[in-house]
Design a protein around this motif. Structure first.
Motif, mmCIF file in Angstrom:
data_model
loop_
_atom_site.group_PDB
_atom_site.id
_atom_site.type_symbol
_atom_site.label_atom_id
_atom_site.label_comp_id
_atom_site.label_asym_id
_atom_site.label_seq_id
_atom_site.Cartn_x
_atom_site.Cartn_y
_atom_site.Cartn_z
ATOM 1 N N MET A 1 4.346 -36.438 18.333
ATOM 2 C CA MET A 1 5.256 -35.524 18.990
ATOM 3 C C MET A 1 6.013 -36.273 20.077
ATOM 4 S SD MET A 1 3.422 -31.931 19.468
ATOM 5 C CE MET A 1 2.819 -31.089 18.041
ATOM 6 N N SER A 2 7.212 -35.834 20.314
ATOM 7 C CA SER A 2 7.983 -36.464 21.385
ATOM 8 C C SER A 2 8.902 -35.433 22.021
ATOM 9 C CB SER A 2 8.786 -37.640 20.839
ATOM 10 O OG SER A 2 9.759 -37.189 19.933
ATOM 11 N N SER A 3 9.305 -35.733 23.218
ATOM 12 C CA SER A 3 10.249 -34.905 23.962
ATOM 13 C C SER A 3 10.880 -35.820 25.007
ATOM 14 C CB SER A 3 9.541 -33.705 24.598
ATOM 15 O OG SER A 3 8.600 -34.127 25.563
ATOM 16 N N THR A 4 11.108 -35.307 26.206
ATOM 17 C CA THR A 4 11.655 -36.116 27.285
ATOM 18 C C THR A 4 10.868 -35.845 28.567
ATOM 19 O OG1 THR A 4 13.278 -34.408 27.867
ATOM 20 C CG2 THR A 4 14.004 -36.142 26.354
ATOM 21 N N SER A 42 16.905 -37.931 32.138
ATOM 22 C CA SER A 42 15.813 -37.796 31.174
ATOM 23 C C SER A 42 15.654 -39.089 30.400
ATOM 24 C CB SER A 42 16.096 -36.657 30.190
ATOM 25 O OG SER A 42 16.052 -35.420 30.847
ATOM 26 N N PRO A 44 13.033 -40.821 27.062
ATOM 27 C CA PRO A 44 12.126 -40.421 25.979
ATOM 28 C C PRO A 44 10.673 -40.333 26.450
ATOM 29 C CG PRO A 44 13.595 -42.167 25.252
ATOM 30 C CD PRO A 44 13.781 -42.031 26.725
ATOM 31 N N ARG A 45 9.956 -39.400 25.848
ATOM 32 C CA ARG A 45 8.546 -39.168 26.184
ATOM 33 C C ARG A 45 7.747 -39.082 24.895
ATOM 34 N NH1 ARG A 45 6.446 -33.518 27.279
ATOM 35 N NH2 ARG A 45 4.271 -33.810 27.868
ATOM 36 N N GLN A 46 6.767 -39.977 24.766
ATOM 37 C CA GLN A 46 5.871 -39.992 23.606
ATOM 38 C C GLN A 46 4.438 -40.043 24.126
ATOM 39 O OE1 GLN A 46 7.422 -43.411 21.525
ATOM 40 N NE2 GLN A 46 8.877 -42.151 20.411
ATOM 41 N N ASN A 85 5.500 -31.322 23.318
ATOM 42 C CA ASN A 85 6.799 -31.183 22.659
ATOM 43 C C ASN A 85 7.828 -30.454 23.525
ATOM 44 O OD1 ASN A 85 5.415 -28.788 22.525
ATOM 45 N ND2 ASN A 85 6.052 -28.291 20.454
ATOM 46 N N GLN A 86 7.536 -30.292 24.834
ATOM 47 C CA GLN A 86 8.465 -29.675 25.781
ATOM 48 C C GLN A 86 8.753 -30.655 26.915
ATOM 49 O OE1 GLN A 86 9.819 -26.530 25.469
ATOM 50 N NE2 GLN A 86 8.821 -26.451 23.489
ATOM 51 N N GLU A 87 9.935 -30.562 27.494
ATOM 52 C CA GLU A 87 10.304 -31.477 28.571
ATOM 53 C C GLU A 87 9.324 -31.378 29.742
ATOM 54 O OE1 GLU A 87 14.400 -32.906 30.375
ATOM 55 O OE2 GLU A 87 13.950 -30.851 30.995
ATOM 56 N N GLN A 101 6.170 -28.207 34.529
ATOM 57 C CA GLN A 101 6.630 -27.822 33.198
ATOM 58 C C GLN A 101 6.597 -26.300 33.143
ATOM 59 O OE1 GLN A 101 4.130 -29.038 29.795
ATOM 60 N NE2 GLN A 101 5.923 -30.074 29.003
#
Length: 113
Positions: A1-4, A42, A44-46, A85-87, A101
């Protein structure tokens, strides 16, 4: 999953974040001309992956450069109860950072070190 992950500058001067040895863009300080709305960016966030340069991973190193000083945050991890999966938002204050968050603070203040 990824988001920011969004970095928000609440410092009285501009900041330059360095995430996992990658220098990011400068974040200007807020001004009266912009109703003191904070600047942000922002990246990327993994959270389920090892960190890489400029990407938020499961354990991260962050340096916040501002006013000729550097605050070093080693081994920053995903806050408990964060949705992958959320910023995620990282608020940068003069002496600490805070994660949030869904309009809710996650965990306590995080101090350099």
């Amino acid at each position: 999953m990824s988001s920011t992950i969004r970095f928000v500058n609440w410092m009285p001067e501009s900041v330059t974040p360095v995430l996992n040895q990658s220098m990011l863009s400068d974040l200007k300080t807020s001004t009266a001309a912009h109703s003191y709305f904070p600047y942000s960016m922002s990246v990327p966030r993994q959270p389920d992956q090892p960190p890489s340069a400029g990407v938020w991973g499961n354990t991260n190193n962050l340096v916040v450069k501002s006013g000729g000083k550097s605050q070093i945050y080693n081994n920053l991890t995903e806050p408990e109860n964060s949705a992958p999966n959320q910023e995620l938002i990282l608020w940068v204050f003069p002496d600490f950072v805070i994660f949030s968050q869904f309009e809710k603070q996650l965990g306590e203040k995080v101090f350099p070190g």
